[in-house]
Structure formats: C-alpha cells, structure tokens
Design an enzyme around this catalytic site. Sequence first.
Site, PDB file in Angstrom:
ATOM      1  N   SER A 167       0.852  -1.199   0.000  1.00  0.00           N
ATOM      2  CA  SER A 167       0.000   0.000   0.000  1.00  0.00           C
ATOM      3  C   SER A 167       0.885   1.246   0.000  1.00  0.00           C
ATOM      4  O   SER A 167       1.916   1.276  -0.687  1.00  0.00           O
ATOM      5  CB  SER A 167      -0.909  -0.098   1.240  1.00  0.00           C
ATOM      6  OG  SER A 167      -1.746   0.992   1.347  1.00  0.00           O
ATOM      7  N   LYS A 185      -5.520   3.252  -2.239  1.00  0.00           N
ATOM      8  CA  LYS A 185      -4.781   2.559  -1.176  1.00  0.00           C
ATOM      9  C   LYS A 185      -5.625   2.434   0.084  1.00  0.00           C
ATOM     10  O   LYS A 185      -5.492   1.460   0.836  1.00  0.00           O
ATOM     11  CB  LYS A 185      -3.463   3.276  -0.881  1.00  0.00           C
ATOM     12  CG  LYS A 185      -2.503   3.338  -2.073  1.00  0.00           C
ATOM     13  CD  LYS A 185      -2.007   1.987  -2.525  1.00  0.00           C
ATOM     14  CE  LYS A 185      -0.848   2.127  -3.508  1.00  0.00           C
ATOM     15  NZ  LYS A 185      -0.377   0.840  -4.027  1.00  0.00           N
TER      16      LYS A 185
END
Length: 280
Positions: A167, A185
């Site tokens: 992420s 994300k």
Amino acid sequence: MAATSTDFISEIWRKGIFENKVVFCTGGSGDICSAQVMAIVHLGANACIVGRNKDKAERVANEIATTRPGSRVLAVGNVDVRKIKDLEDAATTCVRELGSIDFVIAGAAGNFLAPFLQLSTNAFRAVVEIDLMGAWNTAKLTVPYLLKSVSKNKGSSRLSGRIIFISSTNQYTGTQLVTHGAVAKSGIDTLSAQLAIELGPRGLTSNVIAPGPISGTEGTRRLVDTGKGDDRSKRIPLGRYGSLKDMGNAVIYLFSEAGDYVTGSVLVVDGAAWRTGGGA
Ligand code: HXC
C-alpha cells in the site's frame, strides 16, 4: 532491478525457511516487489511473478533466480491486473507449473502526481482500477489456492495461506497531488482487513505493508524526487529513505514463523516519514 541479490537480504534469516513454498506476486517486475520476491526465493521458495510487460517480467524472473541455484522463478507477462481473466490464467499457470500458491504479494500499482482540478475522471479510474481492482482481482483469484495451501499444510507447517498487499502512507494523512492513489490505497487497507477477519478462522493471514520513500524505485522517482521539492529525507525521523532490503525484511517477517500471529495489520516501513510530512 537496481542491485545485486545479496543487497536485498539480511544475514539474520535462516536459509531454507521457505523451502517448498510458492509465492505469487503481482507487480513482480517492479523495484519493490522484485526485491521482496528475491528475498523469499533466496530463503527457499519458488516464485511466479506477474507483470504487464512480458520481456521485463522474464528478465526480472531470471535475475531473481540467480539468488539461489535450483530455484524456479516463473514469469507470466502480458497480464493487466484490471482484467480478472488475465489473473485467472496467471494463477492457473502458477499452480500448474509450481504446484501451489502458499503466499501472495499483491503489489501492482500505478501512480503519478496530478492536482485534483487537473485529474481527469479517466485518470482517476485508471489508478483506482490498477491499484484497488487489481488488488481485489489478485485476492479473488488466489485466496482459494491459499486456503488449499492451509488445508494441505495443516499439522506440519504453518507457513501457508498468507497474503500481503503493498500500500502506501499517503492515505493516513492525506497527501497533495495523489487523490487517485490515496483513495485506492485506502480501499486496499480495508480489503486486507476484511480478508483477515473473514478468513482468519480458516487460517489465512492478510496484512498490508505501507512503504515510505524507498531509494532507487520508480515510485520514489515519480512521486518524491521530482526535482520540484526539498530533500524529503531531511524530514524523515530516521534520516534516510528506505532500502530494498527493508522491503525484503518486512515480507520475510510476515511470511515467516515470526509473523504467525500478525493479521489484519498495516506494517508501516517508512522511518516514521508519514508522521512528519516526509512520506511518499
Ligand atoms: C496526468 C495522467 C498522467 C500524468 C496518465 N494520465 N499519466 N494524467 N498526469 N502523469 C492520465 C491519461 O491522460 C489518461 O487520462 C489516464 O490517466 C489513463 O492513462 P493511460 O495511459 O491510458 O493509462 P494506462 O496505460 O493504463 O497507464 C496507467 C497509469 C500509468 C497509472 C496512468 O502511469 C502507468 O502505467 N503507471 C505504471 C507504473 C507506475 O506508475 N509505477 C509507480 C507506482 S508507485 P485521459 O483523461 O487523458 O484519458 C506507487 C506508489 C504508491 O504506486 C503511492 C500511492 C499513493
């Protein structure tokens, strides 16, 4: 790949801990994920790396394989993670050639800097589809194999059924010029948590690694070292960018016995950069 194999791997880990395991990785030809896969392969695993560009995927797979004689590193190219059929074919190929999928790294991503007012709807969609839908597609197609791996290894080895999403930290503070990436994300963080709570009872672990600026990577060149800002490392409490070795260590930790009780977590690996505005 920016460095030689030994640059990625700490001496603290024992060789062979991932023997007979197979890692499947999207974004596997990219700087961060290829280093992570190399670290796992070095410690005994075989790997299937999935990438958009076939030649690049094959070249990187060959480089990864140099880290351990006898390792098998398969490249599946021409895969667009936005297309679930592409991923289905890749996962099937991995299992046919290497026998299983024990670990997954969902790392495919796309990003660029753009002010909200100039970001087109199509550009927003492109990034959300690559990052978030790509992560979803990867999980959707590989989790059944991960669960099979858990069943197969019951009673012998707990090192099975683990997924990691790569992420970022942008979404924790909000970061200018990456609305598209940060929104995607955030979704990935939530997707990982959902998998952890729904499939924990079946033995699956799901975690996120959130890197800060990592030296020598395309992401850092695109998003951080653009030549338009200050030296970001001065704002990082640990005083330096992360390294590919830091990325490898994080994955080894979560896939190894050391990570047995870690799930539903976000492992931020950024020298506390996001807390001081030095993030990616
Ligand atoms: C503004 C841009 C742009 C840019 C593309 N677009 N690049 N807009 N600035 N620099 C717009 C296009 O004009 C188009 O909108 C839309 O985005 C889709 O572009 P395509 O080129 O058709 O898309 P595609 O070929 O699918 O490319 C995907 C991409 C590209 C994400 C846009 O940048 C890419 O392939 N990147 C892959 C490599 C990468 O980004 N690596 C870094 C990952 S680092 P219009 O309106 O014109 O149709 C990372 C760190 C995480 O992810 C940080 C998270 C916050």
